[in-house]
Scaffold this motif. Structure first.
Motif, short mmCIF file in Angstrom:
data_model
loop_
_atom_site.label_atom_id
_atom_site.label_comp_id
_atom_site.label_asym_id
_atom_site.label_seq_id
_atom_site.Cartn_x
_atom_site.Cartn_y
_atom_site.Cartn_z
N GLN A 143 0.83 -1.19 0.00
CA GLN A 143 0.00 0.00 0.00
C GLN A 143 0.88 1.26 0.00
OE1 GLN A 143 -3.14 0.52 -0.37
NE2 GLN A 143 -4.29 -1.29 0.26
N GLY A 144 0.30 2.35 -0.47
CA GLY A 144 1.09 3.58 -0.61
C GLY A 144 1.72 4.06 0.68
N ASP A 145 1.09 3.75 1.82
CA ASP A 145 1.64 4.18 3.10
C ASP A 145 2.41 3.07 3.81
OD1 ASP A 145 -0.46 2.52 3.74
OD2 ASP A 145 -1.55 3.98 4.95
N SER A 146 2.70 1.97 3.10
CA SER A 146 3.44 0.86 3.71
C SER A 146 4.90 1.25 3.93
CB SER A 146 3.38 -0.37 2.80
OG SER A 146 4.27 -1.37 3.27
N PRO A 147 5.47 0.88 5.09
CA PRO A 147 6.88 1.19 5.34
C PRO A 147 7.85 0.15 4.76
CG PRO A 147 5.93 0.20 7.30
CD PRO A 147 4.81 0.33 6.30
N PHE A 148 7.35 -0.79 3.96
CA PHE A 148 8.25 -1.82 3.44
C PHE A 148 9.38 -1.19 2.64
CE2 PHE A 148 9.67 -4.86 0.22
CZ PHE A 148 10.10 -5.88 1.05
N ASP A 149 10.61 -1.62 2.97
CA ASP A 149 11.81 -1.11 2.31
C ASP A 149 12.53 -2.29 1.65
OD1 ASP A 149 14.20 -0.02 1.48
OD2 ASP A 149 14.81 0.72 3.46
N LEU B 261 6.36 -7.56 7.91
CA LEU B 261 5.34 -6.58 8.28
C LEU B 261 3.98 -7.27 8.31
CD1 LEU B 261 6.32 -3.55 6.00
CD2 LEU B 261 6.66 -3.70 8.48
N GLN B 262 3.07 -6.75 9.09
CA GLN B 262 1.72 -7.27 9.13
C GLN B 262 1.05 -7.09 7.78
OE1 GLN B 262 -0.16 -5.22 12.40
NE2 GLN B 262 0.65 -6.65 13.90
N LYS B 263 0.08 -7.97 7.51
CA LYS B 263 -0.55 -7.99 6.19
C LYS B 263 -1.28 -6.72 5.84
CE LYS B 263 -2.92 -11.59 7.46
NZ LYS B 263 -3.80 -12.79 7.41
N ARG B 264 -1.69 -5.93 6.82
CA ARG B 264 -2.43 -4.69 6.53
C ARG B 264 -1.61 -3.70 5.73
NH1 ARG B 264 -0.92 -0.60 10.06
NH2 ARG B 264 0.35 -1.27 11.85
N HIS B 265 -0.30 -3.90 5.66
CA HIS B 265 0.55 -3.00 4.89
C HIS B 265 0.55 -3.34 3.39
CE1 HIS B 265 2.13 -0.96 8.39
NE2 HIS B 265 2.39 -2.12 8.95
N PHE B 266 -0.17 -4.39 3.02
CA PHE B 266 -0.19 -4.85 1.63
C PHE B 266 -1.63 -5.08 1.19
CE2 PHE B 266 3.54 -6.38 3.91
CZ PHE B 266 4.57 -5.87 3.13
N ALA B 267 -1.86 -5.12 -0.11
CA ALA B 267 -3.16 -5.56 -0.62
C ALA B 267 -3.37 -6.98 -0.14
CB ALA B 267 -3.18 -5.49 -2.14
N CYS B 268 -4.49 -7.24 0.54
CA CYS B 268 -4.71 -8.55 1.13
C CYS B 268 -6.20 -8.81 1.28
CB CYS B 268 -4.01 -8.64 2.49
SG CYS B 268 -4.69 -7.54 3.75
N PHE C 50 4.97 -2.36 -6.27
CA PHE C 50 5.21 -3.79 -6.40
C PHE C 50 6.40 -4.13 -5.52
CE2 PHE C 50 6.72 -7.73 -8.20
CZ PHE C 50 5.53 -8.43 -8.37
N ALA C 51 6.19 -5.01 -4.54
CA ALA C 51 7.21 -5.28 -3.53
C ALA C 51 7.84 -6.64 -3.74
CB ALA C 51 6.58 -5.21 -2.14
N MET C 52 9.16 -6.66 -3.69
CA MET C 52 9.92 -7.90 -3.78
C MET C 52 11.31 -7.62 -3.23
SD MET C 52 10.63 -8.01 -7.92
CE MET C 52 11.88 -9.29 -7.84
#
Length: 256
Positions: free
Chosen positions: A40-46, A53-60, A122-124
């Motif tokens: 998601q746009g506000d996800s802190p994934f780096d 991270l908890q699933k709420r940070h991603f489309a789920c 797109f996270a990977m």
């Protein structure tokens, strides 16, 4: 006991890939399982410093039931991801390129519409898996456990609601809970079961209709006194696992 179905989910939250066989590696989950996600746009994934991270940070499915309507297909050798959904032009994205990853993110952002918290990414990241728990594991559910819940609920429940890697037959309902702390032989691999799988609102979503038409969490609590269905296991010794292979707990006196 017998392995009835092997599934992996290359993109977190999206559709399953059913496998005839897979080779497990010690310390890892299924290859390509939850390898990608839409952050998601506000996800802190780096991606430079990937952390769980908890699933709420991603489309789920827990938050975005509509993603069940997406049919995804990933071809690992070519690194091509195909996405299609009702009302949206299909996409084939080359995940080996930044342009392809950006196309996939834009497609998902458009699909989510008001549910998108800004522009998705797109996270990977190499070696990282977007799983529901931090540990790398294989998830298993006995079909008898699902059937016991169906009987109490009074409706059929597609096992794909529960997004397990391994579905197996031949055990009593919830017998897998008795394996916590024990080793099991799964085809040609050896695993240790370490945790029950606690269920969330993702299981409410029908994988065919993308509608929230069931309450597995509530039914589990009402009828069984917990919200758990299935278990997680870590791979101790890798090996080939195929549909039709045996699953057997290891007797304690055989562990050496």
């Amino acid at each position: 006991m017998r392995i009835e179905r092997i599934c992996r989910y290359p993109v977190k939250g999206l559709s399953a890939e059913v496998l005839g066989a897979v080779r497990l590696t010690a310390g890892e989950g299924l290859p390509e399982d939850r390898r990608f996600a839409f952050a998601q746009g506000d996800s802190p994934f780096d991606p430079a410093a990937p952390a769980w991270l908890q699933k709420r940070h991603f489309a789920c499915l827990m938050a975005n039931a509509k993603v069940a309507a997406i049919r995804a297909a990933y071809d690992a050798p070519s690194q091509l991801l195909a996405l299609q959904a009702p009302g949206q032009a299909p996409l084939q994205a080359d995940l080996a390129t930044e342009a392809g990853r950006s196309q996939a993110a834009a497609w998902m952002t458009e699909f989510l519409g008001e549910e998108a918290r800004g522009a998705l990414r797109f996270a990977m990241a190499p070696g990282h898996a977007f799983t529901d728990i931090a540990a790398k594991a294989v998830s298993l559910i006995g079909l008898a456990s699902i059937q016991a819940l169906e009987a109490k609920a009074g409706m059929a429940l597609d096992p794909l609601r529960f997004r397990a890697n391994i579905l197996f037959s031949g055990a009593a309902p919830f017998a897998e809970f008795d394996w916590i702390g024990r080793e099991i032989l799964l085809g040609g691999a050896r695993l240790r079961v370490f945790k029950r799988t606690q269920r969330c609102a993702a299981t409410e979503v029908n994988p065919e209709t993308a509608e929230r038409d069931a309450r597995p969490q509530r039914w589990l609590r009402e009828h069984f006194g917990h919200a758990d269905l299935g278990v997680y296991a870590e791979v101790l010794e890798g090996g080939l696992v195929a549909t039709g292979d045996a699953l057997a707990p290891v007797q304690p006196d055989l562990l050496g």
